[in-house]
Write an enzyme that holds these catalytic residues in place. Structure first.
Site, PDB file in Angstrom:
ATOM      1  N   THR A  41       0.816  -1.208   0.000  1.00  0.00           N
ATOM      2  CA  THR A  41       0.000   0.000   0.000  1.00  0.00           C
ATOM      3  C   THR A  41       0.856   1.267   0.000  1.00  0.00           C
ATOM      4  O   THR A  41       1.998   1.244   0.478  1.00  0.00           O
ATOM      5  CB  THR A  41      -0.906  -0.002   1.255  1.00  0.00           C
ATOM      6  OG1 THR A  41      -1.446   1.288   1.452  1.00  0.00           O
ATOM      7  CG2 THR A  41      -0.125  -0.360   2.512  1.00  0.00           C
ATOM      8  N   ASP A  42       0.270   2.356  -0.479  1.00  0.00           N
ATOM      9  CA  ASP A  42       0.971   3.650  -0.413  1.00  0.00           C
ATOM     10  C   ASP A  42       1.059   4.177   1.017  1.00  0.00           C
ATOM     11  O   ASP A  42       1.824   5.086   1.304  1.00  0.00           O
ATOM     12  CB  ASP A  42       0.289   4.689  -1.319  1.00  0.00           C
ATOM     13  CG  ASP A  42      -1.168   4.974  -0.971  1.00  0.00           C
ATOM     14  OD1 ASP A  42      -1.715   4.343  -0.042  1.00  0.00           O
ATOM     15  OD2 ASP A  42      -1.770   5.848  -1.639  1.00  0.00           O
ATOM     16  N   GLU A  43       0.255   3.581   1.933  1.00  0.00           N
ATOM     17  CA  GLU A  43       0.202   4.121   3.297  1.00  0.00           C
ATOM     18  C   GLU A  43       1.516   3.930   4.051  1.00  0.00           C
ATOM     19  O   GLU A  43       1.753   4.601   5.049  1.00  0.00           O
ATOM     20  CB  GLU A  43      -0.971   3.503   4.063  1.00  0.00           C
ATOM     21  CG  GLU A  43      -2.278   3.763   3.341  1.00  0.00           C
ATOM     22  CD  GLU A  43      -3.533   3.432   4.136  1.00  0.00           C
ATOM     23  OE1 GLU A  43      -3.493   3.473   5.367  1.00  0.00           O
ATOM     24  OE2 GLU A  43      -4.554   3.146   3.493  1.00  0.00           O
ATOM     25  N   TYR A  82      -1.907  -0.404  10.978  1.00  0.00           N
ATOM     26  CA  TYR A  82      -2.029  -1.070   9.680  1.00  0.00           C
ATOM     27  C   TYR A  82      -0.819  -0.779   8.804  1.00  0.00           C
ATOM     28  O   TYR A  82      -0.150  -1.697   8.304  1.00  0.00           O
ATOM     29  CB  TYR A  82      -3.313  -0.621   8.959  1.00  0.00           C
ATOM     30  CG  TYR A  82      -3.329  -0.954   7.483  1.00  0.00           C
ATOM     31  CD1 TYR A  82      -3.332  -2.276   7.049  1.00  0.00           C
ATOM     32  CD2 TYR A  82      -3.324   0.063   6.522  1.00  0.00           C
ATOM     33  CE1 TYR A  82      -3.330  -2.582   5.687  1.00  0.00           C
ATOM     34  CE2 TYR A  82      -3.334  -0.237   5.160  1.00  0.00           C
ATOM     35  CZ  TYR A  82      -3.322  -1.557   4.745  1.00  0.00           C
ATOM     36  OH  TYR A  82      -3.310  -1.863   3.407  1.00  0.00           O
ATOM     37  N   LYS A  99       2.197  -3.262   7.380  1.00  0.00           N
ATOM     38  CA  LYS A  99       2.482  -3.465   5.954  1.00  0.00           C
ATOM     39  C   LYS A  99       3.931  -3.063   5.651  1.00  0.00           C
ATOM     40  O   LYS A  99       4.609  -3.711   4.854  1.00  0.00           O
ATOM     41  CB  LYS A  99       1.514  -2.644   5.089  1.00  0.00           C
ATOM     42  CG  LYS A  99       0.084  -3.135   5.094  1.00  0.00           C
ATOM     43  CD  LYS A  99      -0.103  -4.544   4.512  1.00  0.00           C
ATOM     44  CE  LYS A  99       0.098  -4.598   3.014  1.00  0.00           C
ATOM     45  NZ  LYS A  99      -0.277  -5.934   2.466  1.00  0.00           N
ATOM     46  N   ARG A 133     -10.502  10.379  12.844  1.00  0.00           N
ATOM     47  CA  ARG A 133      -9.716   9.169  13.116  1.00  0.00           C
ATOM     48  C   ARG A 133      -8.436   9.605  13.848  1.00  0.00           C
ATOM     49  O   ARG A 133      -7.778  10.559  13.384  1.00  0.00           O
ATOM     50  CB  ARG A 133      -9.383   8.536  11.769  1.00  0.00           C
ATOM     51  CG  ARG A 133      -8.432   7.373  11.807  1.00  0.00           C
ATOM     52  CD  ARG A 133      -8.076   6.923  10.395  1.00  0.00           C
ATOM     53  NE  ARG A 133      -9.089   6.068   9.808  1.00  0.00           N
ATOM     54  CZ  ARG A 133      -9.054   5.633   8.549  1.00  0.00           C
ATOM     55  NH1 ARG A 133      -8.068   5.997   7.741  1.00  0.00           N
ATOM     56  NH2 ARG A 133      -9.996   4.849   8.083  1.00  0.00           N
TER      57      ARG A 133
HETATM   58  P1  NAD Z   1      -9.582  -7.357   2.303  1.00  0.00           P
HETATM   59  O1  NAD Z   1      -9.539  -7.067   3.767  1.00  0.00           O
HETATM   60  O2  NAD Z   1     -10.830  -7.093   1.527  1.00  0.00           O
HETATM   61  O3  NAD Z   1      -9.242  -8.917   2.072  1.00  0.00           O
HETATM   62  C1  NAD Z   1      -8.201  -9.571   2.741  1.00  0.00           C
HETATM   63  C2  NAD Z   1      -8.354 -11.070   2.474  1.00  0.00           C
HETATM   64  O4  NAD Z   1      -7.259 -11.742   3.122  1.00  0.00           O
HETATM   65  C3  NAD Z   1      -9.645 -11.670   3.032  1.00  0.00           C
HETATM   66  O5  NAD Z   1     -10.214 -12.543   2.079  1.00  0.00           O
HETATM   67  C4  NAD Z   1      -9.184 -12.434   4.259  1.00  0.00           C
HETATM   68  O6  NAD Z   1     -10.007 -13.545   4.569  1.00  0.00           O
HETATM   69  C5  NAD Z   1      -7.790 -12.853   3.847  1.00  0.00           C
HETATM   70  N1  NAD Z   1      -6.894 -13.104   4.989  1.00  0.00           N
HETATM   71  C6  NAD Z   1      -6.720 -12.325   6.087  1.00  0.00           C
HETATM   72  N2  NAD Z   1      -5.810 -12.883   6.911  1.00  0.00           N
HETATM   73  C7  NAD Z   1      -5.389 -14.024   6.314  1.00  0.00           C
HETATM   74  C8  NAD Z   1      -4.444 -15.019   6.655  1.00  0.00           C
HETATM   75  N3  NAD Z   1      -3.755 -14.958   7.801  1.00  0.00           N
HETATM   76  N4  NAD Z   1      -4.227 -16.040   5.798  1.00  0.00           N
HETATM   77  C9  NAD Z   1      -4.948 -16.114   4.629  1.00  0.00           C
HETATM   78  N5  NAD Z   1      -5.857 -15.211   4.269  1.00  0.00           N
HETATM   79  C10 NAD Z   1      -6.081 -14.174   5.084  1.00  0.00           C
HETATM   80  O7  NAD Z   1      -8.335  -6.603   1.706  1.00  0.00           O
HETATM   81  P2  NAD Z   1      -8.155  -5.930   0.256  1.00  0.00           P
HETATM   82  O8  NAD Z   1      -8.684  -4.548   0.318  1.00  0.00           O
HETATM   83  O9  NAD Z   1      -8.610  -6.855  -0.777  1.00  0.00           O
HETATM   84  O10 NAD Z   1      -6.567  -5.808   0.213  1.00  0.00           O
HETATM   85  C11 NAD Z   1      -5.765  -6.857  -0.327  1.00  0.00           C
HETATM   86  C12 NAD Z   1      -4.302  -6.465  -0.223  1.00  0.00           C
HETATM   87  O11 NAD Z   1      -4.086  -5.252  -0.928  1.00  0.00           O
HETATM   88  C13 NAD Z   1      -3.846  -6.201   1.214  1.00  0.00           C
HETATM   89  O12 NAD Z   1      -2.546  -6.725   1.360  1.00  0.00           O
HETATM   90  C14 NAD Z   1      -3.838  -4.691   1.333  1.00  0.00           C
HETATM   91  O13 NAD Z   1      -2.869  -4.259   2.259  1.00  0.00           O
HETATM   92  C15 NAD Z   1      -3.462  -4.300  -0.084  1.00  0.00           C
HETATM   93  N6  NAD Z   1      -3.968  -2.964  -0.527  1.00  0.00           N
HETATM   94  C16 NAD Z   1      -5.278  -2.644  -0.372  1.00  0.00           C
HETATM   95  C17 NAD Z   1      -5.718  -1.407  -0.841  1.00  0.00           C
HETATM   96  C18 NAD Z   1      -7.182  -1.009  -0.755  1.00  0.00           C
HETATM   97  O14 NAD Z   1      -7.517   0.130  -1.095  1.00  0.00           O
HETATM   98  N7  NAD Z   1      -8.085  -1.884  -0.341  1.00  0.00           N
HETATM   99  C19 NAD Z   1      -4.821  -0.526  -1.442  1.00  0.00           C
HETATM  100  C20 NAD Z   1      -3.482  -0.897  -1.577  1.00  0.00           C
HETATM  101  C21 NAD Z   1      -3.069  -2.135  -1.121  1.00  0.00           C
HETATM  102  P1  TYD Z   2     -10.699   4.038   4.157  1.00  0.00           P
HETATM  103  O1  TYD Z   2     -11.638   3.608   3.084  1.00  0.00           O
HETATM  104  O2  TYD Z   2     -10.820   3.416   5.513  1.00  0.00           O
HETATM  105  O3  TYD Z   2      -9.225   3.860   3.560  1.00  0.00           O
HETATM  106  P2  TYD Z   2      -7.785   4.373   4.172  1.00  0.00           P
HETATM  107  O4  TYD Z   2      -7.972   4.851   5.557  1.00  0.00           O
HETATM  108  O5  TYD Z   2      -6.983   3.122   4.098  1.00  0.00           O
HETATM  109  O6  TYD Z   2      -7.326   5.449   3.241  1.00  0.00           O
HETATM  110  O7  TYD Z   2     -10.853   5.615   4.334  1.00  0.00           O
HETATM  111  C1  TYD Z   2     -10.639   6.508   3.258  1.00  0.00           C
HETATM  112  C2  TYD Z   2     -10.744   7.912   3.792  1.00  0.00           C
HETATM  113  O8  TYD Z   2     -12.103   8.139   4.216  1.00  0.00           O
HETATM  114  C3  TYD Z   2      -9.874   8.144   5.021  1.00  0.00           C
HETATM  115  O9  TYD Z   2      -9.342   9.459   4.946  1.00  0.00           O
HETATM  116  C4  TYD Z   2     -10.844   8.026   6.191  1.00  0.00           C
HETATM  117  C5  TYD Z   2     -12.161   8.478   5.594  1.00  0.00           C
HETATM  118  N1  TYD Z   2     -13.367   7.849   6.171  1.00  0.00           N
HETATM  119  C6  TYD Z   2     -14.439   8.640   6.602  1.00  0.00           C
HETATM  120  O10 TYD Z   2     -14.397   9.879   6.521  1.00  0.00           O
HETATM  121  N2  TYD Z   2     -15.542   8.025   7.114  1.00  0.00           N
HETATM  122  C7  TYD Z   2     -15.633   6.683   7.234  1.00  0.00           C
HETATM  123  O11 TYD Z   2     -16.667   6.169   7.765  1.00  0.00           O
HETATM  124  C8  TYD Z   2     -14.539   5.867   6.769  1.00  0.00           C
HETATM  125  C9  TYD Z   2     -14.595   4.363   6.858  1.00  0.00           C
HETATM  126  C10 TYD Z   2     -13.437   6.497   6.228  1.00  0.00           C
END
Ligand code: NAD
Ligand code: TYD
Length: 354
Positions: free
Chosen positions: A132-134, A158, A162, A290
């Site tokens: 992630t970019d975070e 988080y 990562k 937050r």
């Molecule tokens: P998500 O939370 O929707 O899904 C995570 C999945 O991993 C779930 O299916 C869960 O059951 C599985 N999981 C959790 N712990 C596990 C374990 N110990 N062993 C096997 N499986 C396990 O997450 P997502 O949004 O799909 O993100 C996927 C990846 O992409 C993550 O690594 C996250 O850090 C990265 N990512 C997400 C975003 C975003 O915007 N959602 C952006 C950049 C990177």
């Molecule tokens: P989120 O989808 O949780 O992603 P991340 O924190 O990983 O960027 O949140 C996106 C942005 O939206 C973040 O700045 C927090 C804000 N946010 C709200 O304002 N209200 C909400 O209920 C949630 C879940 C997020």
């Protein structure tokens, strides 16, 4: 075949669906099925003979070793993670366990498996870590976007977990020669997104007539990418990425949260107007911020374009419309994910935010 971990989650499921739609190669999906894992996301490929699902933990070394020896994947794509910042604030332990210990154990199993492959198989093998970019921390309004050389400055449990996993991936390349690739992507949105994250939460709350909780002043900026563009970027890196390299993936699409919420409201006003004729904007409610909220993320994705010819296919306007339409078309999916533990989470996170 390839081994995908966390393939029942939001991005992993989109990746598996796109992979099977565009490639012939089979996929083994290892997922623990936490609250975020949902096999309904993969119902359309359940009967596909190229798709195998195993419920299990990436930290379960005997299971992972057995799967590697049995299926002999030529690549591992690691999506498995705890992924929600607010949950990491209220309970960091699971993040340490899966994101750090789990990634370490998966890497170590991969190293042992890879060590036993033939020279040609070793050269072809890839371990792609999805991050992630975070991990780069927070930008001010005037800072340039994150490049791959930006210092790591994670601010939430988080992002710290990562960041630790990214460092382990790097170390396994540097020390053991494991052929790794890392992608650091910005915020994704799209179908199958669990409604704890901003965009799906706003859609489902709006339709349910509930408040739309905006943290703080709503002026925090995220860089949004349609999930299928993230999936195409990962495929591109898997195919052509240079070993040991990091690739930043983003949509060149920075927006303050409040603009995102207003865009969602406007689309719903058009596609599913409220019965009282008022705008969904009426439901916006500013709530307590937050803790440690990062102000701005922005990705410089020029390395992806320069080296691998990748660019996002969707604009935010096209991607968000598809996303809102998907939620309108899939009320059953929404109802199913909202049963069980979901309502407890909503209560825990939002009742403490006056
Ligand atoms: P998500 O939370 O929707 O899904 C995570 C999945 O991993 C779930 O299916 C869960 O059951 C599985 N999981 C959790 N712990 C596990 C374990 N110990 N062993 C096997 N499986 C396990 O997450 P997502 O949004 O799909 O993100 C996927 C990846 O992409 C993550 O690594 C996250 O850090 C990265 N990512 C997400 C975003 C975003 O915007 N959602 C952006 C950049 C990177
Ligand atoms: P989120 O989808 O949780 O992603 P991340 O924190 O990983 O960027 O949140 C996106 C942005 O939206 C973040 O700045 C927090 C804000 N946010 C709200 O304002 N209200 C909400 O209920 C949630 C879940 C997020």
């Amino acid at each position: 075949m390839i081994l995908v971990t966390g393939g029942a989650g939001f991005i992993g499921a989109n990746f598996v669906l796109d992979w099977l739609a565009t490639r012939d190669e089979p996929v083994l999906n290892l997922d623990k099925l936490t609250y975020a894992g949902n096999l309904e996301n993969l119902a359309s490929v359940q009967a596909d003979e190229r798709y195998v699902f195993v419920q299990g933990d990436i930290a379960d070394t005997p299971l992972v070793m057995q799967l590697l020896d049995q299926h002999k994947p030529r690549a591992i794509v690691n999506f498995a993670a705890e992924s929600h910042v607010d949950r990491s604030i209220l309970g960091p332990e699971d993040f340490i366990q899966t994101n750090i210990v789990g990634t370490f154990r998966l890497l170590d199993a991969a190293r042992k498996y890879w060590g036993g492959l033939s020279t040609n198989e070793q050269a072809a093998f890839r371990f792609l870590h999805v991050s992630t970019d975070e991990v780069y921390g927070s930008l001010s309004a005037s800072d340039p976007a994150f490049t791959e050389n930006h210092r790591y400055e994670p601010n939430s449990p988080y992002s710290a977990s990562k960041a630790a996993s990214d460092h382990l991936v790097r170390a396994y390349h540097h020390t053991y020669g494991l052929p790794v690739l890392t992608t650091n992507c910005s915020n994704n949105y799209g179908p199958h997104h669990f409604p704890e994250k901003l965009i799906p939460l706003m859609i489902v709350n709006a339709l349910a007539g509930k408040p739309l909780p905006v943290y703080g002043n709503g002026m925090q900026v995220r860089d949004w990418l349609y999930v299928r563009d993230h999936c195409s970027a990962i495929r591109r890196v898997l195919d052509g990425g240079r070993l040991g390299e990091v690739y930043n993936v983003g949509g060149w699409n920075e927006k303050p949260n409040i603009d995102i919420v207003h865009t969602v409201c406007a689309l719903l006003d058009e596609l599913r107007p409220r019965s009282d004729g008022k705008s969904y904007r009426e439901q916006v409610k500013f709530v307590a911020d937050r803790p440690g909220h990062d102000q701005r993320y922005a990705i410089d994705a020029s390395k992806m374009e320069r080296e691998l010819g990748w660019k996002p296919a969707e604009t935010f306007a096209t991607g968000i419309r598809k996303t809102v339409q998907w939620y309108l078309d899939n009320p059953g999916w929404v109802a199913n994910v909202q049963s069980g533990a979901y309502s407890k989470w909503v209560q825990t996170n939002y009742t403490s935010r006056p």
